[in-house]
Write a protein that holds these residues in place. Structure first.
Motif, PDB file in Angstrom:
ATOM      1  N   LEU A   1      44.920 131.333   2.971  1.00  0.00           N
ATOM      2  CA  LEU A   1      44.457 130.554   1.824  1.00  0.00           C
ATOM      3  C   LEU A   1      43.137 131.104   1.285  1.00  0.00           C
ATOM      4  CD1 LEU A   1      44.416 128.122  -0.089  1.00  0.00           C
ATOM      5  CD2 LEU A   1      43.456 126.767   1.770  1.00  0.00           C
ATOM      6  N   VAL A   2      42.219 131.454   2.169  1.00  0.00           N
ATOM      7  CA  VAL A   2      40.910 131.941   1.736  1.00  0.00           C
ATOM      8  C   VAL A   2      41.043 133.271   1.005  1.00  0.00           C
ATOM      9  CG1 VAL A   2      38.603 132.620   2.516  1.00  0.00           C
ATOM     10  CG2 VAL A   2      39.774 130.711   3.613  1.00  0.00           C
TER      11      VAL A   2
ATOM     12  N   PRO B   1      39.373 123.252   2.215  1.00  0.00           N
ATOM     13  CA  PRO B   1      39.616 122.582   0.934  1.00  0.00           C
ATOM     14  C   PRO B   1      38.864 123.247  -0.216  1.00  0.00           C
ATOM     15  CG  PRO B   1      39.136 120.988   2.647  1.00  0.00           C
ATOM     16  CD  PRO B   1      38.812 122.327   3.207  1.00  0.00           C
ATOM     17  N   GLY B   2      37.692 123.780   0.075  1.00  0.00           N
ATOM     18  CA  GLY B   2      36.954 124.496  -0.958  1.00  0.00           C
ATOM     19  C   GLY B   2      37.703 125.715  -1.441  1.00  0.00           C
ATOM     20  N   ALA B   3      38.354 126.430  -0.525  1.00  0.00           N
ATOM     21  CA  ALA B   3      39.162 127.581  -0.918  1.00  0.00           C
ATOM     22  C   ALA B   3      40.338 127.148  -1.790  1.00  0.00           C
ATOM     23  CB  ALA B   3      39.663 128.318   0.322  1.00  0.00           C
ATOM     24  N   ALA B   4      40.957 126.029  -1.435  1.00  0.00           N
ATOM     25  CA  ALA B   4      42.053 125.513  -2.264  1.00  0.00           C
ATOM     26  C   ALA B   4      41.563 125.169  -3.656  1.00  0.00           C
ATOM     27  CB  ALA B   4      42.665 124.280  -1.593  1.00  0.00           C
ATOM     28  N   LEU B   5      40.363 124.619  -3.750  1.00  0.00           N
ATOM     29  CA  LEU B   5      39.777 124.296  -5.046  1.00  0.00           C
ATOM     30  C   LEU B   5      39.630 125.545  -5.908  1.00  0.00           C
ATOM     31  CD1 LEU B   5      38.136 122.328  -6.946  1.00  0.00           C
ATOM     32  CD2 LEU B   5      36.120 123.117  -5.700  1.00  0.00           C
ATOM     33  N   LEU B   6      39.234 126.647  -5.304  1.00  0.00           N
ATOM     34  CA  LEU B   6      39.006 127.875  -6.070  1.00  0.00           C
ATOM     35  C   LEU B   6      40.289 128.393  -6.701  1.00  0.00           C
ATOM     36  CD1 LEU B   6      36.565 129.805  -3.692  1.00  0.00           C
ATOM     37  CD2 LEU B   6      36.045 128.191  -5.530  1.00  0.00           C
ATOM     38  N   VAL B   7      41.404 128.215  -6.006  1.00  0.00           N
ATOM     39  CA  VAL B   7      42.683 128.683  -6.556  1.00  0.00           C
ATOM     40  C   VAL B   7      43.042 127.920  -7.822  1.00  0.00           C
ATOM     41  CG1 VAL B   7      45.145 128.992  -6.079  1.00  0.00           C
ATOM     42  CG2 VAL B   7      43.474 129.375  -4.270  1.00  0.00           C
TER      43      VAL B   7
ATOM     44  N   HIS C   1      32.108 131.473  -0.072  1.00  0.00           N
ATOM     45  CA  HIS C   1      32.121 130.260  -0.892  1.00  0.00           C
ATOM     46  C   HIS C   1      31.436 129.077  -0.230  1.00  0.00           C
ATOM     47  CE1 HIS C   1      35.492 129.575   1.766  1.00  0.00           C
ATOM     48  NE2 HIS C   1      35.744 128.381   1.266  1.00  0.00           N
ATOM     49  N   ALA C   2      31.542 128.907   1.091  1.00  0.00           N
ATOM     50  CA  ALA C   2      30.902 127.762   1.736  1.00  0.00           C
ATOM     51  C   ALA C   2      30.963 127.898   3.250  1.00  0.00           C
ATOM     52  CB  ALA C   2      31.554 126.452   1.303  1.00  0.00           C
TER      53      ALA C   2
END
Length: 391
Positions: free
Chosen positions: A28-29, A76-82, A262-263
């Motif tokens: 995901l990342v 979840p932050g990585a999912a947000l970026l997509v 990212h975080a």
């Protein structure tokens, strides 16, 4: 002398936590960074920076506080970026740095902490669920192209979640990669470095990215990673002040952002492995498990580009299925939290729908509009209730 050394269980717990945290969500990342416009080299740099941030900041906090502070990246932050609107990689990295700075301010300034806490937890959880939902749906859309692959991995995931839930994602990853190799579906590895390197991105700042990336990234990381991570430490018998932990992880995120990270944040599920008595019976010395964990992430940082290139060679179906299954535990928790109370039910449903829709207005992505829809619904409901209340 033997009593002063960490027991074998400390090493095995740290190793399993590292394997689960890294292997379960790396697909995901990598997908997130590539979607944001990062090159192969920049993606390798981002993973290297994340691993270094997790290792260095986690070790520093553990040594300073003498508690097992286990860090991770924001899944979840990585999912947000997509799902974020298209932007340039330097602008994305600038937004990552701003999200880290917001985290530092949240931990250091009590007033800002209370302001951020004004967002009702069900609404924040609904935004998180809306960010993750499209990934779950995409998993089953891939059944049109490769039903056997999807059904097999889903079956393994379901069975493992019942028997060995902590290792479910790791098993899915291992079987998915093995099946891809066995069928000859692995593509040509892209050119790039083998060993870790840090490539400066040349950060830029954009108002739209602040609303589409920085603020939502801060919120989902706080709700789904940092707050549960603090709860894990408390359940293990520790009483850390949240401020230093949030400031430390925020500073690590700011330092790593120029290289694409990212975080960096507190771990939750994997932290439970390193903070339990099974890792080290001595609660006073259990912080050493976090140092071992940090050491394993230093090793991952050395080989991060090679691992990134391997995942980039996987076919789209494999990446989509691995990613979709990786977010199921987090999505389940977000849905449970958003529906736990009936007080803001309409607001949470609207937040979920707007966020999951992928709506983009004025260059601002759906995560911001989802939060806006939820807070707006709550505000309207309060005004109407006040007008209805007899004087």
């Amino acid at each position: 002398m033997r009593d002063t050394l960490p027991p074998l269980s400390a090493w095995t717990s740290a190793l399993v936590a590292t394997a689960v945290g890294f292997g379960g969500t790396i697909a995901l990342v990598v997908q997130a960074f590539r979607t944001m416009g990062a090159s192969v080299e920049q993606t390798g740099s981002a993973i290297t920076a994340l691993c270094l941030g997790i290792a260095v900041a986690g070790a520093a906090l553990s040594l300073r506080l003498r508690i097992p502070v286990v860090l991770a990246w924001s899944t979840p932050g990585a999912a947000l970026l997509v799902t974020a609107p298209p932007t340039s990689w330097p602008v994305a990295c600038g937004a990552f740095a701003l999200a880290g700075l917001i985290g530092v301010a949240f931990g250091a300034v009590p007033f800002l902490g209370r302001l951020a806490g004004a967002i009702p937890p069900p609404v924040a959880s609904a935004m998180l669920a809306g960010v993750l939902l499209p990934f779950g749906l995409e998993t089953f859309r891939q059944a049109n192209a490769d039903p056997l692959f999807v059904l097999l991995l889903c079956g393994i995931f379901v069975a493992a979640r019942q028997r060995v839930p902590l290792y479910a994602l790791l098993l899915v990853l291992a079987v998915g990669v093995a099946l891809t190799l066995a069928r000859g579906d692995l593509g040509t590895l892209p050119d790039g470095a083998t060993f870790g390197s840090l490539v400066p991105a040349g950060m830029a700042f954009d108002a739209g990215a602040v609303l589409s990336i920085a603020l939502p990234l801060f919120v989902v990381t706080l709700v789904s990673q940092n707050l549960p991570g603090i709860a894990v430490l408390q359940l293990a018998g520790y009483s850390p002040r949240p401020g230093p932990l949030l400031v430390g992880t925020g500073l690590a995120s700011v330092a790593a952002a120029p290289f694409g990270a990212h975080a960096v944040n507190l771990a939750a599920i994997t932290a439970a492995l390193c903070t339990s008595p099974d890792a080290d019976p001595s609660r006073e010395r259990r912080w050493r498990v976090a140092l071992i964990y940090a050491g394993f992430y230093l090793l991952l940082a050395i080989f991060a580009p090679a691992l990134v290139r391997t995942f980039l060679a996987l076919p789209h179906t494999a990446i989509a299925v691995l990613t979709g299954l990786a977010i199921v535990p987090t999505l389940s928790g977000a849905l449970e939290a958003m529906l736990a109370s009936s007080e803001h039910r309409d607001a949470t449903i609207l937040t979920l729908l707007v966020t999951a829709s992928g709506l983009t207005l004025f260059g601002i992505g759906s995560a911001f509009w989802g939060i806006a829809a939820g807070l707006g619904t709550i505000a309207v409901a309060r005004v109407l209730r006040q007008r209805r209340t007899p004087v």
